[in-house]
Write an enzyme that holds these catalytic residues in place. Structure first.
Site, mmCIF file in Angstrom:
data_model
loop_
_atom_site.group_PDB
_atom_site.id
_atom_site.type_symbol
_atom_site.label_atom_id
_atom_site.label_comp_id
_atom_site.label_asym_id
_atom_site.label_seq_id
_atom_site.Cartn_x
_atom_site.Cartn_y
_atom_site.Cartn_z
ATOM 1 N N CYS A 163 -12.500 -2.352 5.335
ATOM 2 C CA CYS A 163 -11.930 -2.989 4.136
ATOM 3 C C CYS A 163 -11.794 -2.159 3.171
ATOM 4 C CB CYS A 163 -12.513 -4.329 4.409
ATOM 5 S SG CYS A 163 -12.691 -5.219 5.537
ATOM 6 N N HIS A 302 -13.189 -8.456 -4.173
ATOM 7 C CA HIS A 302 -12.749 -8.400 -2.808
ATOM 8 C C HIS A 302 -12.611 -9.680 -2.109
ATOM 9 C CE1 HIS A 302 -12.992 -6.908 1.301
ATOM 10 N NE2 HIS A 302 -14.112 -7.736 1.811
ATOM 11 N N GLU A 313 -20.606 -11.777 -3.181
ATOM 12 C CA GLU A 313 -19.790 -10.760 -4.326
ATOM 13 C C GLU A 313 -20.181 -11.715 -5.768
ATOM 14 O OE1 GLU A 313 -15.729 -10.023 -3.960
ATOM 15 O OE2 GLU A 313 -15.764 -8.640 -5.169
ATOM 16 N N LYS A 334 -6.244 -12.096 -2.774
ATOM 17 C CA LYS A 334 -5.909 -11.981 -1.330
ATOM 18 C C LYS A 334 -5.672 -13.619 -1.130
ATOM 19 C CE LYS A 334 -9.252 -8.615 0.414
ATOM 20 N NZ LYS A 334 -9.978 -8.298 -0.676
ATOM 21 N N HIS A 339 -5.588 -10.718 3.596
ATOM 22 C CA HIS A 339 -6.418 -9.407 3.527
ATOM 23 C C HIS A 339 -5.800 -8.381 4.347
ATOM 24 C CE1 HIS A 339 -9.839 -6.832 3.788
ATOM 25 N NE2 HIS A 339 -10.631 -7.689 4.226
ATOM 26 N N PHE A 399 -16.814 -4.374 6.291
ATOM 27 C CA PHE A 399 -17.671 -4.519 7.329
ATOM 28 C C PHE A 399 -18.368 -3.162 7.706
ATOM 29 C CE2 PHE A 399 -14.827 -7.764 10.036
ATOM 30 C CZ PHE A 399 -15.747 -8.798 9.076
#
Lengths: 411, 79
Positions: A163, A302, A313, A334, A339, A399
């Site tokens: 990502c 994010h 976050e 998003k 995403h 990830f």
């Protein structure tokens, strides 16, 4: 570290909200979601899935014969880059600047091509897999095809960091120009993994959002108490990064300046984010830019809308920003475009650039009742004007624990 | 459909080759194909005529030579 100044002089999108940057920004500002329910897979074992998919038609922008050698992700990258080159004024008779470099992010490459080859092997019990399979599934396809399509002869690099892929691509492009290695980079990312095999794998991971009572468009709800997960999207975004000297010499329109890049690794878990790693990426980026948290007016976060990820976050921002966290506006776009994995960093960096240029902050859609653990100013519902906005961040956390933060300043 | 007609059709439909440049004497290289796209084209030919083109026989240059090879393999298959 100081070096040459780096500006964004062109922007190109192929996104769930369309291709025209101004129109995309307007829809995002109003909180309009592009997420819908799509039937995927075969008739026997298909599923209705929430997706931010694109009705993509390259038309005459990619020749028929060229398309045979491009997976969907590469086609999206080529069209987004075409849009960016035209926007920057760097396209001459279909060719870009020969001396430029291409830095592209991509997670899975030609996912649909790989699926088709396995379908041939397993379902059709045949070893007759198409000869073009291998060169089409490579994650480096988007970068290579951009180079070939527009005659770009500098390095064509691919950053495959889940990502965070395209945020790192842009960050490394920024560094390459700042440090004097190159003058212009076509930087961005592409992702097209909405083929049913990939979607089923994401479903298996258990991170996808469930449909909300208010409909598909209300299903991605970062920071909201009723959030249930992320929604996959697809698309591509390319930014033209140029050294100040080169941009000024040709009288280019300066959309925004890139002033810092920070990266870090969690060294923690494969899919579980860590406050510490994200905090370090944000701190590194601000230090790189020579700025403080008080300078930042907006963060395009994010936050994907998963129950576990979003509060991490928020906590990382609180720790990196200290008291300034209470004053900064943050939003997860998003919630509307989904995403885009390897393309999300580039799309969101582009949106952040537009927010700075217009001094308007896009919202977090579907945020009606905030999770008490997400108690910062998350710009719920619709966007807002920000007449004093000067500096913004764009966060991408992957990830594997790879974190990237870009720092942008009004040009 | 004859092998030549099939080749001509695939070249113009799938590879976007200008039909006016397609002739029995034209080589695949002249028509804009490279080593990878030639292999991809032969894959379609094999599927269409349900034959296997041995790698060592794929030495043709012109469309007429390619069509003749397919006809020969078809005759061998029918025999």
């Amino acid at each position: 570290m100081r070096g040459r100044r780096v500006f964004v002089t062109g922007l190109g999108f192929v996104s769930p909200h369309g291709e025209d940057p101004a129109a995309i920004f307007e829809r995002l500002f109003l909180g309009e979601s592009a997420i819908r329910t799509v039937r995927t897979g075969t008739p026997e074992m298909g599923a209705d899935v929430l997706l931010a998919s694109i009705d993509f038609e390259p038309g005459d922008r990619i020749g028929k014969a060229d398309r045979l050698l491009m997976a969907r992700a590469a086609q999206l990258a080529v069209v987004a880059t075409r849009n960016a080159l035209e926007d920057s004024g760097l396209m001459t008779r279909g060719r870009g600047p020969e001396e430029a470099a291409v830095y592209m992010g991509c997670g899975l490459g030609g996912a649909e091509i790989l699926q088709e080859s396995y379908r041939t092997y397993s379902a059709r019990q045949s070893r007759r897999v198409r000869p073009t399979t291998i060169p089409l599934i490579m994650a480096s396809g988007p970068a290579s095809q951009v180079s070939m399509s527009f005659g770009i002869r500098g390095p064509a690099h691919t950053y495959s960091i889940a990502c965070a892929s395209s945020s790192v691509a842009i960050g490394e492009a920024f560094r390459s120009i700042r440090d004097g290695y190159i003058d212009v980079v076509l930087a961005g990312g592409a992702e097209a993994m909405l083929n049913d095999g990939s979607v089923a794998a994401w479903q298996g991971l258990g991170v996808l959002a469930k449909e909300h009572a208010d409909g598909a468009g209300a299903s991605c709800r970062p920071f909201d108490l009723e959030r249930t997960g992320l929604v996959l999207g697809e698309g591509a975004a390319t930014l033209i990064l140029e050294s100040e000297d080169r941009a000024m010499a040709r009288g280019a329109h300066l959309l925004v300046e890139i002033v810092g890049f920070g990266a870090s690794s969690d060294a923690h878990k494969l899919t579980e984010p860590s406050v510490d790693g994200q905090e370090r990426a944000i701190r590194n980026a601000l230090e790189d830019a020579g700025l403080t948290a008080e300078d930042v007016g907006y963060i395009n976060v994010h936050a994907t809308g998963t129950p576990t990820g979003d509060p991490v976050e928020i906590e990382a921002i609180k720790r990196a920003f200290g008291p300034a966290a209470q004053a900064v506006a943050i939003s997860s776009t998003k919630s509307m475009h989904g995403h885009l994995v390897g393309a999300s960093g580039a799309l969101e960096c582009g949106i952040t650039a537009l927010a700075l240029d217009k001094r308007r902050i896009p919202p977090t859609a579907n945020l009606t009742v905030a999770d008490p653990a997400c108690d910062l100013d998350c710009v719920p519902g619709v966007g807002r004007d920000a007449p004093d906005l000067e500096v913004a961040l764009s966060n991408s956390f992957a990830f594997g624990g790879s974190n990237a933060t870009l720092v942008l300043r009004r040009a | 459909m004859t092998p030549y007609a099939f080749l001509a059709e695939v070249l113009s439909e799938k590879y976007d080759v200008d039909p006016t440049t397609i002739s029995p004497e034209a080589t695949l290289t002249e028509l804009g194909l490279d080593s990878l796209t030639v292999v991809e084209l032969l894959f379609d030919v094999e599927d269409e005529f349900e034959i296997e083109i041995p790698e060592e026989r794929a030495t043709f240059e012109t469309l007429a030579e390619a069509a003749a090879l397919v006809e020969e393999l078809l005759r061998a298959k029918g025999a």
